[in-house]
Design an enzyme around this catalytic site. Structure first.
Site, PDB file in Angstrom:
ATOM      1  N   PRO A 299      -2.938  -0.120  19.202  1.00  0.00           N
ATOM      2  CA  PRO A 299      -2.708  -0.577  17.825  1.00  0.00           C
ATOM      3  C   PRO A 299      -2.892   0.494  16.750  1.00  0.00           C
ATOM      4  O   PRO A 299      -2.609   0.232  15.576  1.00  0.00           O
ATOM      5  CB  PRO A 299      -3.733  -1.702  17.652  1.00  0.00           C
ATOM      6  CG  PRO A 299      -4.772  -1.454  18.683  1.00  0.00           C
ATOM      7  CD  PRO A 299      -4.115  -0.750  19.813  1.00  0.00           C
TER       8      PRO A 299
ATOM      9  N   HIS B 268       0.845  -1.197   0.000  1.00  0.00           N
ATOM     10  CA  HIS B 268       0.000   0.000   0.000  1.00  0.00           C
ATOM     11  C   HIS B 268       0.880   1.246   0.000  1.00  0.00           C
ATOM     12  O   HIS B 268       1.782   1.364   0.832  1.00  0.00           O
ATOM     13  CB  HIS B 268      -0.877   0.047   1.255  1.00  0.00           C
ATOM     14  CG  HIS B 268      -1.949  -1.011   1.281  1.00  0.00           C
ATOM     15  ND1 HIS B 268      -2.965  -1.012   2.196  1.00  0.00           N
ATOM     16  CD2 HIS B 268      -2.165  -2.087   0.490  1.00  0.00           C
ATOM     17  CE1 HIS B 268      -3.755  -2.046   1.974  1.00  0.00           C
ATOM     18  NE2 HIS B 268      -3.285  -2.721   0.947  1.00  0.00           N
TER      19      HIS B 268
ATOM     20  N   LYS C 161       2.315  -0.442  15.142  1.00  0.00           N
ATOM     21  CA  LYS C 161       3.754  -0.496  15.408  1.00  0.00           C
ATOM     22  C   LYS C 161       4.243  -1.750  16.141  1.00  0.00           C
ATOM     23  O   LYS C 161       5.439  -2.071  16.092  1.00  0.00           O
ATOM     24  CB  LYS C 161       4.174   0.727  16.251  1.00  0.00           C
ATOM     25  CG  LYS C 161       4.172   2.017  15.474  1.00  0.00           C
ATOM     26  CD  LYS C 161       5.416   2.139  14.616  1.00  0.00           C
ATOM     27  CE  LYS C 161       5.265   3.164  13.529  1.00  0.00           C
ATOM     28  NZ  LYS C 161       5.058   2.616  12.193  1.00  0.00           N
TER      29      LYS C 161
ATOM     30  N   TYR D 201       4.631   6.450  10.201  1.00  0.00           N
ATOM     31  CA  TYR D 201       3.816   5.273   9.885  1.00  0.00           C
ATOM     32  C   TYR D 201       4.640   4.226   9.130  1.00  0.00           C
ATOM     33  O   TYR D 201       4.558   3.026   9.431  1.00  0.00           O
ATOM     34  CB  TYR D 201       2.579   5.676   9.060  1.00  0.00           C
ATOM     35  CG  TYR D 201       1.488   4.634   9.088  1.00  0.00           C
ATOM     36  CD1 TYR D 201       0.395   4.747   9.946  1.00  0.00           C
ATOM     37  CD2 TYR D 201       1.549   3.510   8.263  1.00  0.00           C
ATOM     38  CE1 TYR D 201      -0.595   3.780   9.982  1.00  0.00           C
ATOM     39  CE2 TYR D 201       0.563   2.534   8.294  1.00  0.00           C
ATOM     40  CZ  TYR D 201      -0.508   2.678   9.153  1.00  0.00           C
ATOM     41  OH  TYR D 201      -1.481   1.711   9.198  1.00  0.00           O
TER      42      TYR D 201
ATOM     43  N   TYR E 277      -8.755   5.083   8.275  1.00  0.00           N
ATOM     44  CA  TYR E 277      -8.881   5.396   9.709  1.00  0.00           C
ATOM     45  C   TYR E 277      -9.917   6.509   9.822  1.00  0.00           C
ATOM     46  O   TYR E 277      -9.748   7.563   9.209  1.00  0.00           O
ATOM     47  CB  TYR E 277      -7.553   5.924  10.269  1.00  0.00           C
ATOM     48  CG  TYR E 277      -6.454   4.905  10.423  1.00  0.00           C
ATOM     49  CD1 TYR E 277      -5.671   4.513   9.341  1.00  0.00           C
ATOM     50  CD2 TYR E 277      -6.172   4.357  11.668  1.00  0.00           C
ATOM     51  CE1 TYR E 277      -4.640   3.594   9.493  1.00  0.00           C
ATOM     52  CE2 TYR E 277      -5.138   3.439  11.837  1.00  0.00           C
ATOM     53  CZ  TYR E 277      -4.382   3.052  10.742  1.00  0.00           C
ATOM     54  OH  TYR E 277      -3.362   2.146  10.896  1.00  0.00           O
TER      55      TYR E 277
HETATM   56  P1  FAD Z   1       3.470 -12.202  21.062  1.00  0.00           P
HETATM   57  O1  FAD Z   1       2.957 -12.201  19.674  1.00  0.00           O
HETATM   58  O2  FAD Z   1       2.523 -11.915  22.175  1.00  0.00           O
HETATM   59  O3  FAD Z   1       4.165 -13.614  21.320  1.00  0.00           O
HETATM   60  C1  FAD Z   1       4.558 -14.051  22.600  1.00  0.00           C
HETATM   61  C2  FAD Z   1       4.512 -15.565  22.635  1.00  0.00           C
HETATM   62  O4  FAD Z   1       4.957 -16.002  23.910  1.00  0.00           O
HETATM   63  C3  FAD Z   1       3.122 -16.104  22.446  1.00  0.00           C
HETATM   64  O5  FAD Z   1       3.119 -17.104  21.459  1.00  0.00           O
HETATM   65  C4  FAD Z   1       2.748 -16.640  23.832  1.00  0.00           C
HETATM   66  O6  FAD Z   1       1.872 -17.760  23.754  1.00  0.00           O
HETATM   67  C5  FAD Z   1       4.100 -17.023  24.368  1.00  0.00           C
HETATM   68  N1  FAD Z   1       4.146 -17.073  25.836  1.00  0.00           N
HETATM   69  C6  FAD Z   1       3.488 -16.287  26.725  1.00  0.00           C
HETATM   70  N2  FAD Z   1       3.789 -16.653  27.983  1.00  0.00           N
HETATM   71  C7  FAD Z   1       4.651 -17.684  27.886  1.00  0.00           C
HETATM   72  C8  FAD Z   1       5.303 -18.493  28.842  1.00  0.00           C
HETATM   73  N3  FAD Z   1       5.099 -18.308  30.141  1.00  0.00           N
HETATM   74  N4  FAD Z   1       6.121 -19.475  28.411  1.00  0.00           N
HETATM   75  C9  FAD Z   1       6.325 -19.668  27.081  1.00  0.00           C
HETATM   76  N5  FAD Z   1       5.708 -18.923  26.123  1.00  0.00           N
HETATM   77  C10 FAD Z   1       4.891 -17.950  26.522  1.00  0.00           C
HETATM   78  N6  FAD Z   1       1.277  -4.533  15.500  1.00  0.00           N
HETATM   79  C11 FAD Z   1       1.661  -4.022  14.295  1.00  0.00           C
HETATM   80  O7  FAD Z   1       2.868  -3.827  14.090  1.00  0.00           O
HETATM   81  N7  FAD Z   1       0.780  -3.708  13.309  1.00  0.00           N
HETATM   82  C12 FAD Z   1      -0.544  -3.890  13.482  1.00  0.00           C
HETATM   83  O8  FAD Z   1      -1.307  -3.647  12.527  1.00  0.00           O
HETATM   84  C13 FAD Z   1      -0.999  -4.391  14.756  1.00  0.00           C
HETATM   85  N8  FAD Z   1      -2.312  -4.601  14.984  1.00  0.00           N
HETATM   86  C14 FAD Z   1      -2.697  -5.188  16.144  1.00  0.00           C
HETATM   87  C15 FAD Z   1      -4.051  -5.420  16.307  1.00  0.00           C
HETATM   88  C16 FAD Z   1      -4.483  -6.016  17.473  1.00  0.00           C
HETATM   89  C17 FAD Z   1      -5.960  -6.222  17.646  1.00  0.00           C
HETATM   90  C18 FAD Z   1      -3.531  -6.420  18.485  1.00  0.00           C
HETATM   91  C19 FAD Z   1      -3.992  -7.097  19.747  1.00  0.00           C
HETATM   92  C20 FAD Z   1      -2.202  -6.195  18.302  1.00  0.00           C
HETATM   93  C21 FAD Z   1      -1.757  -5.580  17.155  1.00  0.00           C
HETATM   94  N9  FAD Z   1      -0.416  -5.325  16.928  1.00  0.00           N
HETATM   95  C22 FAD Z   1      -0.035  -4.735  15.756  1.00  0.00           C
HETATM   96  C23 FAD Z   1       0.581  -5.712  17.938  1.00  0.00           C
HETATM   97  C24 FAD Z   1       1.251  -7.048  17.618  1.00  0.00           C
HETATM   98  O9  FAD Z   1       0.296  -8.054  17.437  1.00  0.00           O
HETATM   99  C25 FAD Z   1       2.217  -7.426  18.759  1.00  0.00           C
HETATM  100  O10 FAD Z   1       3.053  -6.326  19.027  1.00  0.00           O
HETATM  101  C26 FAD Z   1       3.069  -8.659  18.401  1.00  0.00           C
HETATM  102  O11 FAD Z   1       2.307  -9.821  18.536  1.00  0.00           O
HETATM  103  C27 FAD Z   1       4.312  -8.763  19.303  1.00  0.00           C
HETATM  104  O12 FAD Z   1       5.004  -9.958  19.059  1.00  0.00           O
HETATM  105  P2  FAD Z   1       5.775 -10.716  20.207  1.00  0.00           P
HETATM  106  O13 FAD Z   1       6.419 -11.892  19.574  1.00  0.00           O
HETATM  107  O14 FAD Z   1       6.605  -9.743  20.959  1.00  0.00           O
HETATM  108  O15 FAD Z   1       4.674 -11.165  21.243  1.00  0.00           O
HETATM  109  C1  PHB Z   2      -4.981  -4.628  10.999  1.00  0.00           C
HETATM  110  O1  PHB Z   2      -5.100  -4.796   9.778  1.00  0.00           O
HETATM  111  O2  PHB Z   2      -5.228  -5.522  11.817  1.00  0.00           O
HETATM  112  C2  PHB Z   2      -4.551  -3.302  11.515  1.00  0.00           C
HETATM  113  C3  PHB Z   2      -4.231  -2.294  10.619  1.00  0.00           C
HETATM  114  C4  PHB Z   2      -3.825  -1.046  11.119  1.00  0.00           C
HETATM  115  C5  PHB Z   2      -3.768  -0.839  12.489  1.00  0.00           C
HETATM  116  C6  PHB Z   2      -4.085  -1.861  13.366  1.00  0.00           C
HETATM  117  C7  PHB Z   2      -4.481  -3.092  12.878  1.00  0.00           C
HETATM  118  O3  PHB Z   2      -3.400   0.387  12.948  1.00  0.00           O
END
Ligand code: FAD
Ligand code: PHB
Length: 400
Positions: free
Chosen positions: A300, A80, A304, A392, A208
């Site tokens: 979110p 995009h 980021k 962004y 948005y």
């Molecule tokens: P996580 O994905 O949370 O992974 C952590 C892992 O550790 C999990 O698999 C969990 O099961 C495991 N774990 C937990 N506790 C334990 C334990 N005790 N022992 C072993 N394993 C464990 N970010 C963006 O950049 N762009 C977006 O568009 C965006 N949209 C989002 C929309 C929503 C609705 C949400 C909720 C989040 C969004 N995010 C977005 C944020 C993004 O999803 C997170 O920042 C990302 O998942 C971080 O990755 P991570 O690997 O640090 O953590």
């Molecule tokens: C998504 O597609 O899930 C999404 C896109 C933009 C955001 C957050 C989530 O800022």
């Protein structure tokens, strides 16, 4: 004596968590010839099916491609060149390519995780799912260990370093003694109700929207699946939201005067997430290094979180490679400072996007008019639009 079976193993880096941060770190370490064991609490299906982020910065795409895990992303990811901001019934485009010379790619986080799990299996290096009672030891005394139960066995992993990639609710951050770190935190008085809909996206780019009734976001996952979000209460019950109510609200908040609106379709999945900003400082303690959501989470609205998680593990993998190749510790020493600088910039941007686009509960007409004035100014100023575009699409690569 207990008759539970025990298993002991040794690795260079023990990684807790198989989300994007843990899996990408494991892969980058593999490419640098460094051994790791990944320990994940949930089962594989759960980790793959969790619907979360969707927007990848160009820097994140480059990391995936350069690490050899970007083939499907390049084929199926949707590039995009901008986004729309909608207010007062009009959509306004912000052109990232023109303003910041970069684009973003929409590719579901679960697809990223699927690709990284496949890459991990291809390396033959260990990845334990369904690890129970994960516990850390010795990271302050130079003898890090990870302990867990799986398959009725007690496992013990001795390692040189532990990477805490276990998300916001994991065990690694709380294992750091409370006097060794500090949390900076803000909760927001709203959440997002998100849906996946089995219908083609009606716009090629994200929308948005700030509406009198609250924020809404139009996004997508593929040419046939639309992803949509509505601002709601942080503890909103899904029971109060039958499908028709969700669609009525989305169409009211997103539809614009030119007749644009999301296509309506079958709802495949619904969920509610609260929103918070959180930063742990420093992001390390002895030989434990936190990365991704374990160290920081963001609302979110700035898209980021996933990108920051990948940026952290790129920095961590380089620091670990310098340690193993040249016995250099300086990059490990500067890991936290470098990551926090980027994390705070992302926090600032995500907070700003969130406060510009959401209606505070009990917020008055003054606030709404001020927000509209901010959006109006933004769209009339190339400087202001450039600032949004730069943030962004992500910070420049040399800051990684
Ligand atoms: P996580 O994905 O949370 O992974 C952590 C892992 O550790 C999990 O698999 C969990 O099961 C495991 N774990 C937990 N506790 C334990 C334990 N005790 N022992 C072993 N394993 C464990 N970010 C963006 O950049 N762009 C977006 O568009 C965006 N949209 C989002 C929309 C929503 C609705 C949400 C909720 C989040 C969004 N995010 C977005 C944020 C993004 O999803 C997170 O920042 C990302 O998942 C971080 O990755 P991570 O690997 O640090 O953590
Ligand atoms: C998504 O597609 O899930 C999404 C896109 C933009 C955001 C957050 C989530 O800022």
């Amino acid at each position: 004596m207990s008759d539970t079976a025990h298993s002991s193993m040794r690795t260079q880096v023990g990684i807790v968590g198989a989300g994007p941060a843990g899996l990408m770190l494991g892969h980058l370490l593999h490419l640098a010839g460094i051994d790791s064991v990944i320990v994940e609490k949930h089962n594989r299906e759960h980790v793959i099916e969790r619907v979360r982020a969707g927007v990848l910065e160009q820097g994140t795409v480059d990391v995936m491609v350069n690490a050899g895990v970007g083939d499907r992303l390049l084929r199926e990811g949707m590039r995009h060149g901008g986004i729309y901001l909608a207010f007062l019934g009009q959509r306004h485009r912000i052109d990232f390519e023109d303003l910041a010379g970069a684009s973003i790619t929409v590719y579901g986080q679960n697809e990223v995780v699927k690709d990284l799990i496949a890459a991990r299996y291809a390396t033959g290096r260990p990845l334990y799912f369904e690890a129970r009672d994960v516990r850390l030891s010795g990271f302050e005394d130079g003898q890090p260990g990870i302990h867990f139960r799986s398959d009725e066995k007690e496992h013990e992993i001795a390692c040189d370093f532990i990477a805490g990639c276990d998300g916001f609710h994991g065990v690694c951050r709380p294992s750091m003694p409370s006097e060794k770190w500090r949390a900076y935190e803000r909760e927001y008085p709203f959440g997002w109700l998100g849906i996946l809909a089995n219908v083609a996206p009606s716009s090629g780019e994200l929308v948005y929207s700030l509406h009198q009734r609250g924020f809404a976001l139009f996004s997508m996952r593929s040419p046939s699946v639309t992803r949509l979000y509505l601002q709601c209460a942080p503890d909103e019950s899904l029971d109060a939201w039958p499908d028709d109510r969700i669609w009525d609200e989305l169409l009211a908040r997103l539809g614009t005067a030119d007749g644009w609106r999301p296509n309506r379709g079958g709802i495949l999945q619904k969920n509610v997430t609260g929103m918070r900003s959180f930063v742990a400082e420093p992001m390390c303690c002895g030989r434990l290094f936190l990365a991704g959501d374990a160290a920081h989470i963001l609302p979110p609205t700035g898209a980021k979180g996933l990108n920051l998680a990948i940026a952290d593990v790129v920095i961590l993998s380089r620091a670990l490679a310098a340690f193993y190749q040249d016995r250099r510790e300086d990059l490990l020493d500067s890991y936290s400072v470098l990551c926090l600088r980027r994390a705070w910039r992302a926090q600032r941007f995500s907070w700003w996007m969130t406060s510009m686009l959401h209606r505070a509960p009990g917020g008055d007409e003054f606030d709404y008019r001020r927000q509209i004035a901010e959006l109006d100014y933004l769209m009339s100023s190339r400087a202001a639009m450039t600032s949004l575009a730069e943030n962004y699409v992500g910070l420049p690569t040399e800051q990684r």
